[in-house]
Design a protein around this motif. Structure first.
Motif, PDB file in Angstrom:
ATOM      1  N   GLU A 164       1.053  -1.452  -0.169  1.00 51.53           N
ATOM      2  CA  GLU A 164      -0.437  -0.305   0.264  1.00 51.53           C
ATOM      3  C   GLU A 164       0.928   1.471   0.127  1.00 51.53           C
ATOM      4  OE1 GLU A 164      -3.341  -0.454  -0.254  1.00 51.53           O
ATOM      5  OE2 GLU A 164      -3.893  -2.070   0.672  1.00 51.53           O
ATOM      6  N   SER A 165       2.262   0.946   0.146  1.00 52.66           N
ATOM      7  CA  SER A 165       2.441   2.003   0.348  1.00 52.66           C
ATOM      8  C   SER A 165       4.301   1.746   0.777  1.00 52.66           C
ATOM      9  CB  SER A 165       2.524   3.036   1.807  1.00 52.66           C
ATOM     10  OG  SER A 165       2.413   2.304   2.967  1.00 52.66           O
ATOM     11  N   GLY A 166       4.953   2.673   0.705  1.00 51.05           N
ATOM     12  CA  GLY A 166       6.950   2.289   1.187  1.00 51.05           C
ATOM     13  C   GLY A 166       7.022   2.072   2.664  1.00 51.05           C
ATOM     14  N   THR A 167       5.751   2.884   3.874  1.00 53.38           N
ATOM     15  CA  THR A 167       5.630   2.886   4.719  1.00 53.38           C
ATOM     16  C   THR A 167       5.686   1.162   5.230  1.00 53.38           C
ATOM     17  OG1 THR A 167       5.447   4.866   5.492  1.00 53.38           O
ATOM     18  CG2 THR A 167       5.308   3.215   6.878  1.00 53.38           C
ATOM     19  N   GLN A 168       4.330   0.418   4.578  1.00 54.17           N
ATOM     20  CA  GLN A 168       3.978  -1.295   4.869  1.00 54.17           C
ATOM     21  C   GLN A 168       4.825  -1.530   4.282  1.00 54.17           C
ATOM     22  OE1 GLN A 168       0.873  -2.440   1.853  1.00 54.17           O
ATOM     23  NE2 GLN A 168       0.144  -3.605   4.376  1.00 54.17           N
ATOM     24  N   ALA A 169       5.410  -1.146   2.818  1.00 52.02           N
ATOM     25  CA  ALA A 169       7.066  -2.207   2.811  1.00 52.02           C
ATOM     26  C   ALA A 169       7.522  -2.556   4.019  1.00 52.02           C
ATOM     27  CB  ALA A 169       7.368  -1.576   1.496  1.00 52.02           C
ATOM     28  N   LEU A 170       8.071  -1.116   4.365  1.00 52.65           N
ATOM     29  CA  LEU A 170       9.258  -1.479   5.715  1.00 52.65           C
ATOM     30  C   LEU A 170       8.399  -2.386   7.367  1.00 52.65           C
ATOM     31  CD1 LEU A 170      11.593  -1.097   6.924  1.00 52.65           C
ATOM     32  CD2 LEU A 170      11.232   1.140   7.572  1.00 52.65           C
ATOM     33  N   ASP A 171       7.049  -2.374   6.730  1.00 55.45           N
ATOM     34  CA  ASP A 171       6.543  -2.635   8.793  1.00 55.45           C
ATOM     35  C   ASP A 171       6.107  -4.318   8.039  1.00 55.45           C
ATOM     36  OD1 ASP A 171       4.140  -1.835  10.722  1.00 55.45           O
ATOM     37  OD2 ASP A 171       2.775  -3.444   9.180  1.00 55.45           O
ATOM     38  N   LEU A 172       5.857  -4.277   6.927  1.00 60.11           N
ATOM     39  CA  LEU A 172       6.048  -5.766   6.503  1.00 60.11           C
ATOM     40  C   LEU A 172       7.357  -6.437   6.188  1.00 60.11           C
ATOM     41  CD1 LEU A 172       3.718  -6.339   3.078  1.00 60.11           C
ATOM     42  CD2 LEU A 172       3.164  -7.258   5.608  1.00 60.11           C
ATOM     43  N   VAL A 173       8.089  -6.235   6.346  1.00 61.63           N
ATOM     44  CA  VAL A 173       9.956  -6.189   6.341  1.00 61.63           C
ATOM     45  C   VAL A 173       9.476  -6.278   7.394  1.00 61.63           C
ATOM     46  CG1 VAL A 173      12.362  -6.105   5.665  1.00 61.63           C
ATOM     47  CG2 VAL A 173      10.340  -5.266   4.323  1.00 61.63           C
ATOM     48  N   CYS A 174      10.049  -5.488   8.668  1.00 53.99           N
ATOM     49  CA  CYS A 174      10.208  -5.979  10.135  1.00 53.99           C
ATOM     50  C   CYS A 174       8.967  -6.950  10.581  1.00 53.99           C
ATOM     51  CB  CYS A 174       9.982  -4.560  11.000  1.00 53.99           C
ATOM     52  SG  CYS A 174      10.648  -2.828  10.479  1.00 53.99           S
ATOM     53  N   SER A 175       8.053  -7.050  10.331  1.00 56.03           N
ATOM     54  CA  SER A 175       7.438  -8.470  11.096  1.00 56.03           C
ATOM     55  C   SER A 175       8.133  -9.667  10.624  1.00 56.03           C
ATOM     56  CB  SER A 175       5.805  -8.178   9.872  1.00 56.03           C
ATOM     57  OG  SER A 175       4.683  -7.055  10.749  1.00 56.03           O
ATOM     58  N   ILE A 294      13.366  -1.089  -0.587  1.00 54.09           N
ATOM     59  CA  ILE A 294      11.626  -0.780  -0.458  1.00 54.09           C
ATOM     60  C   ILE A 294      11.181   0.457  -1.424  1.00 54.09           C
ATOM     61  CG2 ILE A 294      11.205  -2.227   1.386  1.00 54.09           C
ATOM     62  CD1 ILE A 294      11.730   0.512   3.231  1.00 54.09           C
ATOM     63  N   GLY A 295      10.244   0.954  -1.890  1.00 58.67           N
ATOM     64  CA  GLY A 295      10.195   2.475  -2.163  1.00 58.67           C
ATOM     65  C   GLY A 295       8.408   2.606  -2.304  1.00 58.67           C
ATOM     66  N   SER A 296       8.401   4.071  -2.900  1.00 58.08           N
ATOM     67  CA  SER A 296       6.415   3.976  -3.111  1.00 58.08           C
ATOM     68  C   SER A 296       7.056   4.965  -3.953  1.00 58.08           C
ATOM     69  CB  SER A 296       6.711   4.601  -1.942  1.00 58.08           C
ATOM     70  OG  SER A 296       6.045   5.751  -2.002  1.00 58.08           O
ATOM     71  N   PHE A 297       5.279   5.141  -4.402  1.00 63.74           N
ATOM     72  CA  PHE A 297       5.857   6.559  -5.953  1.00 63.74           C
ATOM     73  C   PHE A 297       4.978   7.885  -4.968  1.00 63.74           C
ATOM     74  CE2 PHE A 297       5.017   2.432  -7.822  1.00 63.74           C
ATOM     75  CZ  PHE A 297       6.078   2.461  -8.691  1.00 63.74           C
ATOM     76  N   SER A 298       5.111   7.895  -3.409  1.00 65.68           N
ATOM     77  CA  SER A 298       4.493   9.343  -3.513  1.00 65.68           C
ATOM     78  C   SER A 298       4.669  10.048  -3.363  1.00 65.68           C
ATOM     79  CB  SER A 298       4.319   8.401  -1.684  1.00 65.68           C
ATOM     80  OG  SER A 298       3.647   7.280  -1.238  1.00 65.68           O
ATOM     81  N   LYS A 299       6.362  10.733  -3.174  1.00 65.74           N
ATOM     82  CA  LYS A 299       7.196  11.398  -3.241  1.00 65.74           C
ATOM     83  C   LYS A 299       7.380  11.918  -4.930  1.00 65.74           C
ATOM     84  CE  LYS A 299       8.069  10.567   0.808  1.00 65.74           C
ATOM     85  NZ  LYS A 299       7.147  11.518   1.651  1.00 65.74           N
ATOM     86  N   SER A 300       6.870  10.951  -6.344  1.00 66.39           N
ATOM     87  CA  SER A 300       7.516  12.061  -7.881  1.00 66.39           C
ATOM     88  C   SER A 300       5.881  11.478  -8.405  1.00 66.39           C
ATOM     89  CB  SER A 300       8.339  11.195  -8.524  1.00 66.39           C
ATOM     90  OG  SER A 300       7.978   9.383  -7.989  1.00 66.39           O
ATOM     91  N   LEU A 301       4.878  11.262  -8.120  1.00 65.19           N
ATOM     92  CA  LEU A 301       3.474  11.169  -8.448  1.00 65.19           C
ATOM     93  C   LEU A 301       2.563  11.396  -7.773  1.00 65.19           C
ATOM     94  CD1 LEU A 301       3.683   7.656 -10.696  1.00 65.19           C
ATOM     95  CD2 LEU A 301       1.316   8.224  -9.404  1.00 65.19           C
ATOM     96  N   SER A 302       2.468  10.848  -6.720  1.00 66.68           N
ATOM     97  CA  SER A 302       1.009  10.503  -6.337  1.00 66.68           C
ATOM     98  C   SER A 302       1.292  10.485  -4.437  1.00 66.68           C
ATOM     99  CB  SER A 302      -0.244  10.668  -6.832  1.00 66.68           C
ATOM    100  OG  SER A 302      -0.380  10.765  -5.679  1.00 66.68           O
ATOM    101  N   ILE A 310       8.373  -3.970  -2.452  1.00 60.24           N
ATOM    102  CA  ILE A 310       9.188  -4.705  -2.449  1.00 60.24           C
ATOM    103  C   ILE A 310       9.711  -5.182  -2.997  1.00 60.24           C
ATOM    104  CG2 ILE A 310       9.949  -6.173   0.462  1.00 60.24           C
ATOM    105  CD1 ILE A 310       7.540  -5.200   1.488  1.00 60.24           C
ATOM    106  N   ALA A 311      11.317  -5.402  -3.173  1.00 58.65           N
ATOM    107  CA  ALA A 311      11.984  -6.441  -4.132  1.00 58.65           C
ATOM    108  C   ALA A 311      12.827  -6.834  -2.667  1.00 58.65           C
ATOM    109  CB  ALA A 311      12.854  -5.575  -4.835  1.00 58.65           C
TER     110      ALA A 311
END
Lengths: 450, 450
Positions: A164-175, A294-302, A310-311
């Motif tokens: 859903e987001s870069g933040t959720q990506a980190l959340d999942l990796v931590c989990s 991890i990454g997202s499109f929140s900063k450059s796109l919307s 997550i890769a």
């Protein structure tokens, strides 16, 4: 609709009262029954009236009043890891937000977004209505696979999981990788929300000083042998908040130091699109063995369209999918389609070229205006939107931030980024949000008054 | 574009090769330079070529191959709490999915969704690009406040927090209220993803048998005094998987029993829109003191658009916001606007009326076809899409599910819902996904063969 609204506001129809029947009202207004049905439906959709199946339409109860909790920044909140997020997200339109972590809406690729929305309005029913596959939209993962290849990172589409987001990506990796009580290593300073997220995972954090070429390697080595952290979370290109980029030598040594300790590294590449020259990627050096990107499109796109990724190595993907299902089930198919539409829009690359130029200009201007009042950048970043600045001696950035909040200016004081609380003289400026002269006037007064 | 593509597929331009300069190619093709710029941009957006700043355009590397992980259901997976999610989400278009938990795309309000997308394509830049406020879109919270009032639940808009999904709503509530090692009470049977999510929170689960009017109260009381659970997660209206609805008497007694133990109850109201007559809500009886209500729009509106909510007592909202920021930062503003657009669309209420009728018909038909092969519903649900059925003696639903998966039919075997693993003779059928005669033919063979 007007006639009913008038009766409701005039209290001739009180909350809970039954509306005239469709037939009676059609007769009274000398219109067709279908006109009344349409009007009642719209009023019901607005919430002014409600349909009760089998018994007709009724005036809705009065809306619950809004509490002050809805009305913008709260001055009394202590400067904690959530301070900048809460103040910037809560801020109204008239508030200046040099402390925020995103671009003004009009700097983002609006026309591409609008085209992508229009295209989606004609998409197949499945696109609009169904959950996506667990990994997420295949063509977007293919696009990401190619972009990663451009940074020297080999990641097949099935090694990429949309989130859903870069933040959720980190959340999942931590989990997946850390247990409560484990130790996690972060840069000092680092993105404040890493502190917030890691705290929610109940882990112990240790910091390593971050320099202009990456983390301090001597400190890094010491922390590894002393604390045996399970994970290290960092940005390689355009580090937040400093704007620094990792050097190839530091990247190599850092990976070499980590290897005997089995350290896993999460590389958050959220600012990749803003680099003028690409920094080395830990994920490329390492080959996604012990590095997760991890990454997202929140900063450059919307930031309104939620989509991250997550890769990771293949054998971690299954576990990440299960955790994604457990914690959010679906995968935001519509958001992924929208992102893909923008990325495939011919105008997008030119938009990004123009954006990088615009940011470089804003960075120069902001640096000059800060310099004029005695505030100096720690380094000159190679791209991006952040300037990490040192304030004149005797100033505390948290005190200034709280003082300027009362003047409707949200700043990002250094210590929200610092685990050791050693950045009280630092402040992060978003150059795209620092165009208003009121900011420099207010800062100038604070500097003078000290 | 065609000329370049041909050279790439014909290997005259190998991966990594530099494309002709814009000027040279324009001359060669006898077109303008801007035509070539446009063509290169589009090829770059497609990923066929890539732009390297300052040095021109290059043929992209070959795409990474897809692995079999991308290609549909996996037969060898054990029937665990993720089994139904993974098999149904992974299933391709030709697979029958009577086991899945959602409606076919064409049963959802497509036209309202398309209108809402078109309206959004003309929305202000902020709507398209910015993070929303931490609570989430105010008019949608106001709409939810009114809907909750319709169920007797008083929740002001500032007591309502928008989330990415109903699942994320439960995830956040668990993060706020339970610690690893705490005990959480669930219905037996209950929605399988509750098991998955609670397991990820590292809590201990205990089950209470669920009957046609709600949980077994004697067992409930015993579990409370024996295990002191921190939380109880349930559905009041149209319980998943059984389709049962809570009776007012059970609602009252359950709350009374819980009070001395300080039990908090999470009421997942995700099927609210499908009820023909509303069941009592625990959140209404209790007044959001010890009950939290969660829900989403995934079942009645779209699963592709992610949007859920939490309604809770005011003093829990701040903590929930902080956790939402920590774990996902933004709030899916675009998804919330899209949902609001559909809800305010005049056609939506009529769509839902039609949908309930269609589901009631499908339920009757499915029950009749199952009866013909000896499979009987446990109860006759008052609405919704699920039929919880008992199989003839001697059949194990997990064995049947694995057998029919090989025939491209995904079923939902009872034990994925059962903590005590006591539902091996049960199976949940989604009546909206059970229209294909192949399902009953395959099931009929299995019943006959036993």
């Amino acid at each position: 609709m007007g006639a009913i609204r008038e009766r409701i506001t005039g209290r001739r129809l009180a909350p809970g009262a039954r509306l005239p029947s469709i037939r009676a009202f059609a007769t009274a207004m000398a219109v067709s029954k279908s006109t009344v049905v349409e009007a009642y439906d719209r009023l019901a959709a607005e919430g002014a009236i409600e349909a009760r199946r089998g018994s007709g339409f009724f005036v809705a109860g009065p809306p619950q009043p809004f509490s002050p909790a809805d009305l913008g920044p709260r001055l009394e909140r202590a400067v904690d890891p959530f301070w900048v997020s809460r103040q910037t997200l809560d801020a109204g339109d008239t508030v200046l937000k040099p402390g925020c972590g995103w671009l003004p809406a009009e700097w983002l690729p609006q026309e591409s977004l609008r085209r992508s929305l229009r295209a989606l309005s004609r998409a197949p029913a499945e696109t609009l209505a169904d959950y996506g596959t667990p990994l997420g939209l295949a063509p977007l993962r293919l696009w990401l696979s190619r972009r990663l290849a451009g940074h020297g990172i080999e990641a097949a589409p099935d090694q990429i999981l949309l989130t859903e987001s870069g933040t959720q990506a980190l959340d999942l990796v931590c989990s997946l990788l850390v247990e409560p009580g484990d130790t996690v290593l972060v840069d000092d300073p680092c993105y404040f929300n890493f502190h917030a997220l890691l705290r929610a995972h109940r882990v112990r954090m240790v910091g390593v000083p971050f320099g202009p070429n990456g983390p301090d390697l001597a400190a890094f080595e010491q922390v590894l042998s002393e604390h045996r952290p399970r994970l290290y979370v960092t940005n390689s290109g355009l580090h937040n908040p400093t704007g620094a980029s990792l050097s190839p030598v530091v990247a190599h040594r850092l990976l070499k130091l980590s290897e005997p300790f089995g350290l896993t590294i999460v590389e958050d590449d959220i600012f990749a699109d803003f680099e003028l020259e690409p920094a080395p990627r830990l994920a490329a050096f390492d080959g996604l063995e012990r590095v997760v990107q991890i990454g997202s499109f929140s900063k450059s796109l919307s930031a309104s369209v939620r989509c991250g990724y997550i890769a990771a190595r293949r054998d971690w993907i299954e576990g990440l999918i299960d955790l994604k299902i457990a914690g959010s089930f679906g995968t935001g198919r519509l958001a992924a389609e929208l992102v893909l539409g923008v990325l495939k829009d011919g105008g997008y690359r030119r938009h990004m070229d123009g954006l990088r130029t615009r940011l470089a200009r804003a960075m120069g201007e902001t640096a000059a205006r800060l310099h004029a009042i005695g505030i100096e950048p720690w380094i000159e970043p190679r791209g991006g939107m952040f300037l990490w600045c040192r304030l004149p001696e005797g100033l505390d950035s948290a005190v200034i931030a709280q003082r300027l909040l009362a003047q409707d200016i949200v700043l990002a004081p250094g210590n929200v980024y610092s685990l050791s609380q050693s950045a009280s003289r630092f402040m992060r400026f978003n150059v795209a949000q620092s165009g208003d002269p009121r900011l420099f006037a207010a800062l100038g007064r604070v500097v003078k008054d000290r």
